[in-house]
Design a protein around this motif. Structure first.
Motif, PDB file in Angstrom:
ATOM      1  N   LYS A 278     -46.425   4.880  -2.690  1.00  0.00           N
ATOM      2  CA  LYS A 278     -46.355   6.119  -3.463  1.00  0.00           C
ATOM      3  C   LYS A 278     -47.746   6.678  -3.719  1.00  0.00           C
ATOM      4  N   ASP A 279     -48.736   5.805  -3.671  1.00  0.00           N
ATOM      5  CA  ASP A 279     -50.135   6.234  -3.728  1.00  0.00           C
ATOM      6  C   ASP A 279     -50.569   6.551  -2.292  1.00  0.00           C
ATOM      7  N   PRO A 280     -50.990   7.776  -2.008  1.00  0.00           N
ATOM      8  CA  PRO A 280     -51.367   8.155  -0.625  1.00  0.00           C
ATOM      9  C   PRO A 280     -52.402   7.224  -0.001  1.00  0.00           C
ATOM     10  N   LYS A 281     -53.221   6.555  -0.839  1.00  0.00           N
ATOM     11  CA  LYS A 281     -54.239   5.645  -0.307  1.00  0.00           C
ATOM     12  C   LYS A 281     -53.614   4.448   0.393  1.00  0.00           C
ATOM     13  N   TYR A 282     -52.355   4.152   0.056  1.00  0.00           N
ATOM     14  CA  TYR A 282     -51.713   2.953   0.609  1.00  0.00           C
ATOM     15  C   TYR A 282     -50.412   3.276   1.331  1.00  0.00           C
ATOM     16  N   ASN A 283     -50.201   4.547   1.647  1.00  0.00           N
ATOM     17  CA  ASN A 283     -49.078   4.917   2.510  1.00  0.00           C
ATOM     18  C   ASN A 283     -49.579   4.859   3.945  1.00  0.00           C
ATOM     19  N   LEU A 284     -49.360   3.731   4.600  1.00  0.00           N
ATOM     20  CA  LEU A 284     -49.874   3.502   5.951  1.00  0.00           C
ATOM     21  C   LEU A 284     -48.820   3.748   7.019  1.00  0.00           C
ATOM     22  N   SER A 285     -47.766   4.480   6.701  1.00  0.00           N
ATOM     23  CA  SER A 285     -46.655   4.652   7.644  1.00  0.00           C
ATOM     24  C   SER A 285     -47.109   5.313   8.941  1.00  0.00           C
ATOM     25  N   LYS A 286     -47.927   6.349   8.840  1.00  0.00           N
ATOM     26  CA  LYS A 286     -48.410   7.018  10.058  1.00  0.00           C
ATOM     27  C   LYS A 286     -49.292   6.089  10.882  1.00  0.00           C
ATOM     28  N   VAL A 287     -50.113   5.300  10.201  1.00  0.00           N
ATOM     29  CA  VAL A 287     -50.990   4.351  10.893  1.00  0.00           C
ATOM     30  C   VAL A 287     -50.151   3.338  11.668  1.00  0.00           C
ATOM     31  N   ILE A 288     -49.091   2.866  11.046  1.00  0.00           N
ATOM     32  CA  ILE A 288     -48.216   1.888  11.698  1.00  0.00           C
ATOM     33  C   ILE A 288     -47.572   2.486  12.932  1.00  0.00           C
ATOM     34  N   ILE A 289     -47.017   3.687  12.805  1.00  0.00           N
ATOM     35  CA  ILE A 289     -46.352   4.336  13.942  1.00  0.00           C
ATOM     36  C   ILE A 289     -47.334   4.568  15.083  1.00  0.00           C
ATOM     37  N   GLU A 290     -48.513   5.079  14.754  1.00  0.00           N
ATOM     38  CA  GLU A 290     -49.500   5.359  15.795  1.00  0.00           C
ATOM     39  C   GLU A 290     -49.988   4.069  16.447  1.00  0.00           C
ATOM     40  N   GLY A 291     -50.112   2.998  15.653  1.00  0.00           N
ATOM     41  CA  GLY A 291     -50.513   1.716  16.219  1.00  0.00           C
ATOM     42  C   GLY A 291     -49.481   1.165  17.172  1.00  0.00           C
ATOM     43  N   LEU A 292     -48.209   1.212  16.778  1.00  0.00           N
ATOM     44  CA  LEU A 292     -47.137   0.721  17.642  1.00  0.00           C
ATOM     45  C   LEU A 292     -47.008   1.555  18.901  1.00  0.00           C
ATOM     46  N   SER A 293     -47.334   2.826  18.801  1.00  0.00           N
ATOM     47  CA  SER A 293     -47.181   3.720  19.955  1.00  0.00           C
ATOM     48  C   SER A 293     -48.182   3.425  21.066  1.00  0.00           C
ATOM     49  N   GLN A 294     -49.150   2.530  20.810  1.00  0.00           N
ATOM     50  CA  GLN A 294     -50.097   2.145  21.858  1.00  0.00           C
ATOM     51  C   GLN A 294     -49.499   1.147  22.842  1.00  0.00           C
ATOM     52  N   PHE A 295     -48.303   0.643  22.539  1.00  0.00           N
ATOM     53  CA  PHE A 295     -47.669  -0.361  23.372  1.00  0.00           C
ATOM     54  C   PHE A 295     -46.532   0.272  24.167  1.00  0.00           C
ATOM     55  N   PRO A 296     -46.747   0.523  25.468  1.00  0.00           N
ATOM     56  CA  PRO A 296     -45.729   1.227  26.261  1.00  0.00           C
ATOM     57  C   PRO A 296     -44.354   0.579  26.205  1.00  0.00           C
ATOM     58  N   GLU A 297     -44.325  -0.764  26.138  1.00  0.00           N
ATOM     59  CA  GLU A 297     -43.019  -1.418  26.124  1.00  0.00           C
ATOM     60  C   GLU A 297     -42.247  -1.100  24.857  1.00  0.00           C
ATOM     61  N   LEU A 298     -42.955  -0.867  23.732  1.00  0.00           N
ATOM     62  CA  LEU A 298     -42.274  -0.502  22.492  1.00  0.00           C
ATOM     63  C   LEU A 298     -41.792   0.938  22.542  1.00  0.00           C
ATOM     64  N   VAL A 299     -42.639   1.811  23.074  1.00  0.00           N
ATOM     65  CA  VAL A 299     -42.230   3.209  23.211  1.00  0.00           C
ATOM     66  C   VAL A 299     -41.054   3.306  24.168  1.00  0.00           C
ATOM     67  N   ASN A 300     -41.129   2.526  25.222  1.00  0.00           N
ATOM     68  CA  ASN A 300     -40.054   2.491  26.207  1.00  0.00           C
ATOM     69  C   ASN A 300     -38.734   2.084  25.559  1.00  0.00           C
ATOM     70  N   GLN A 301     -38.798   1.147  24.629  1.00  0.00           N
ATOM     71  CA  GLN A 301     -37.588   0.665  23.987  1.00  0.00           C
ATOM     72  C   GLN A 301     -37.152   1.550  22.830  1.00  0.00           C
ATOM     73  N   GLY A 302     -38.038   2.455  22.402  1.00  0.00           N
ATOM     74  CA  GLY A 302     -37.683   3.379  21.332  1.00  0.00           C
ATOM     75  C   GLY A 302     -38.236   2.936  19.996  1.00  0.00           C
ATOM     76  N   LEU A 303     -39.332   3.573  19.539  1.00  0.00           N
ATOM     77  CA  LEU A 303     -39.949   3.165  18.280  1.00  0.00           C
ATOM     78  C   LEU A 303     -38.982   3.259  17.118  1.00  0.00           C
ATOM     79  N   SER A 304     -38.150   4.284  17.131  1.00  0.00           N
ATOM     80  CA  SER A 304     -37.250   4.489  15.991  1.00  0.00           C
ATOM     81  C   SER A 304     -36.211   3.383  15.869  1.00  0.00           C
ATOM     82  N   SER A 305     -36.046   2.601  16.930  1.00  0.00           N
ATOM     83  CA  SER A 305     -35.072   1.512  16.877  1.00  0.00           C
ATOM     84  C   SER A 305     -35.664   0.231  16.287  1.00  0.00           C
ATOM     85  N   LEU A 306     -36.994   0.201  16.095  1.00  0.00           N
ATOM     86  CA  LEU A 306     -37.634  -1.001  15.582  1.00  0.00           C
ATOM     87  C   LEU A 306     -37.312  -1.174  14.102  1.00  0.00           C
ATOM     88  N   PRO A 307     -36.972  -2.381  13.690  1.00  0.00           N
ATOM     89  CA  PRO A 307     -36.663  -2.604  12.268  1.00  0.00           C
ATOM     90  C   PRO A 307     -37.788  -2.183  11.339  1.00  0.00           C
TER      91      PRO A 307
END
Length: 564
Positions: A278-307
């Motif tokens: 809730k504090d913007p300093k610790y909302n790392l959601s975008k960082v997590i998504i962008e980090g995971l998106s560096q892995f083609p196999e995860l993007v291939n499988q669909g990031l939105s499907s990841l738990p």
């Protein structure tokens, strides 16, 4: 190489923290000893590095080099021998100065190993005054050190014992440990490990070094020799701690990332987001998504499907943000060649395991007339070709169809969009083969109905599924610009119950194997979905017009399966 640190830097998160590093035994032998070259430079200018070494000349060289480079962070190397107390000690200077120690080399023992005497044997000794890290920090008014590295040749525990006060502020430690007495009476790994565990640290890994016997003309092709020393990596676990500081957790995540523990970094970033987001300093959601998106196999499988993506989705600004972020990957407009996706190491391994399993089911496939849907670039097609089958290969993406026609110029290759499939209703096939397609469809019910209408005997179906006993389709967002993802941008992760009951509406006999492919994405115990670690969960279904007598296939949905 760091996964998340460059993203944190780009988005301004590193501007909010200051990282303090302490290196005891800081003699620089090469770029691998330079913190800035190892990724720590991303913290600059909010970075302070203290180096300590008993060799005054080595410290002068390091400081002069830093001045020449005009660095934009604070780094200083101090000619000070650190130990467990302020006292006079003997410094044993070895033939290779980097091996010098407050403990005497065990030359009789060293002589038994190849390559050690010429490095560690004694050159000369001298008296030095040792001090403690606690005393230095108190004198310099240093209240916090985030990462501590110690490499002082057997005296590492001494340094820890002289750091009892500042140790409370330290989140991670890299420390050299020995497993045999290379120096006389030195503390060993067990002593260091016991000390650090009592201080609340957990051992994560050890990079190990071995030596073979100097007297032996032979060596093993299996063993590297005797384990003698290594670098041990210890971290605190703030998730289990009762007193938590989100800034310290963020720093620890950064350190874990620099030290190549991205899984731990990701766990901490998620924890921060879920508990302090809730504090913007610790909302790392975008960082997590962008980090995971560096892995083609995860993007291939669909990031939105990841738990993990599902868990942090509420912290994205709106529900379209995930789609927006994933669409910004360097695979837009189908620029990523299909071969680079379908022939990645993970993809090929996954194909091998699925086809091995299909063979183990002992289903008579030879000389069948086969319709393959969602063929990708045809890596499964050869399985049927090798069994003298006549095959119609279909695929929904034009760029993949081009590859198919190039690979199989003499075969019947067709464009078939399974979201809106069109096929001569009188065209029937002995086998319809649908491996890895259903979960990429926005209309799975219609797809099953279509396939059943064109199946004369068997429908072989493998797909990603969701855990749960209920009947549910579970639609998800996928990246439509990726060569192996949903062409519509939406896929699904149905439960096994939903698929099984849909198949039963079109086939008298529906089976599932009691075995699973030898791959981590195929669970064995369906009651343990909460601890399934793989990105996906997958299942195999066999729908038939006729009863199949096969001990491996059962009617119904097994809750436990075995590897074939």
């Amino acid at each position: 190489m760091s996964v998340f640190l460059p993203i944190l830097k780009k988005n301004g998160f590193l501007d909010l923290i200051h990282m303090t590093v302490c290196n005891v035994g800081s003699r620089k032998l090469g770029d691998y000893d330079d913190y800035a070259s190892q990724g720590w430079g991303l913290f600059a200018p909010e970075l302070t590095i203290y180096g300590f070494d008993a060799d005054e000349e080595a410290c002068e060289v390091a400081n002069a080099d830093l001045e020449t480079r005009q660095i934009d962070w604070k780094e200083v190397h101090i000619p000070l021998a650190l130990g467990k107390a302020e006292e006079e000690r003997t410094l044993y200077v070895t033939k290779a100065p980097m091996c010098s120690s407050l403990y005497s080399p065990n030359e009789a023992y060293l002589s038994r190993f190849s390559g050690l005497p010429e490095l560690v044997n004694l050159d000369f000794s001298c008296q030095v005054e040792t001090n403690t890290l606690d005393d230095f920090c108190e004198l310099e008014e240093i209240n916090e050190i985030n990462f501590l590295q110690i490499d002082v040749q057997g005296a590492d525990l001494d340094v820890l014992e002289g750091s009892s006060k500042i140790l409370d502020s330290i989140s991670a430690i890299q420390i050299e440990v020995e497993f045999s007495h290379l120096y006389i009476d030195q503390p060993l790994f067990a002593d260091v490990d016991t000390f650090l565990r009592k201080q609340g640290f957990t051992l994560f890994d050890i990079s190990t070094s071995y030596r073979v016997r100097s007297s032996s003309p032979i060596r093993s092709n299996v063993r590297l020799g005797q384990l003698l020393w290594g670098d041990a990596f210890y971290f605190r676990d703030p998730i289990q701690s009762k007193s938590q500081n989100p800034e310290q957790i963020l720093k620890l995540a950064c350190i874990a990332d620099v030290l190549s523990f991205p899984d731990y970094a990701l766990e901490l970033l998620e924890y921060l987001t879920l508990n302090y987001g809730k504090d913007p300093k610790y909302n790392l959601s975008k960082v997590i998504i962008e980090g995971l998106s560096q892995f083609p196999e995860l993007v291939n499988q669909g990031l939105s499907s990841l738990p993990i993506v599902s868990r942090i989705q509420e912290f994205l600004v709106d529900l379209d943000e995930l789609s927006s972020l994933t669409s910004q990957l360097p695979i837009q407009n189908n620029t990523l060649p299909p071969l680079s996706v379908f022939h990645s190491e993970d993809y090929l391994r996954h194909n091998h395991r699925r086809l091995e399993h299909l063979v183990s089911l002992n289903i008579n496939i030879s000389r069948s007339h086969v319709l393959e849907v969602g063929a990708g670039i045809g890596d499964h097609s050869e399985f049927f070709i090798d069994r003298d089958c006549s095959i119609v290969i279909t695929e929904g993406r034009p760029e993949n169809v081009e590859v198919l026609r190039s690979r199989y110029p003499r075969l019947d290759v067709r464009h078939l969009d399974m979201e809106n499939p069109l096929l001569d209703p009188n065209e029937l096939f002995d086998i319809v083969y649908c491996y890895g397609l259903l979960y990429h469809l926005n209309k799975p019910l219609e797809a099953i109905e279509f396939m059943s209408k064109h199946t004369k005997n068997l429908l072989l179906l493998e797909t990603c599924v969701s855990f749960g006993d209920e009947e549910a389709i579970n639609f998800v967002k996928e990246n439509e610009n990726y060569p192996s993802q949903a062409t519509s941008g939406y896929g699904c992760r149905p439960t096994r119950s939903w698929i099984y009951n849909q198949l039963k509406q079109h086939f008298e006999f529906v089976y599932m194997p009691i075995t699973q492919p030898n791959h981590e994405q195929f669970p064995l115990d369906w009651q343990l979905g909460n601890i399934h670690e793989a990105i996906f969960a997958r299942s195999v279904f066999i729908a038939s017009r006729d009863k199949i007598e096969n001990a491996i296939l059962i009617e119904g949905i097994p809750m436990k399966q075995t590897r074939h």
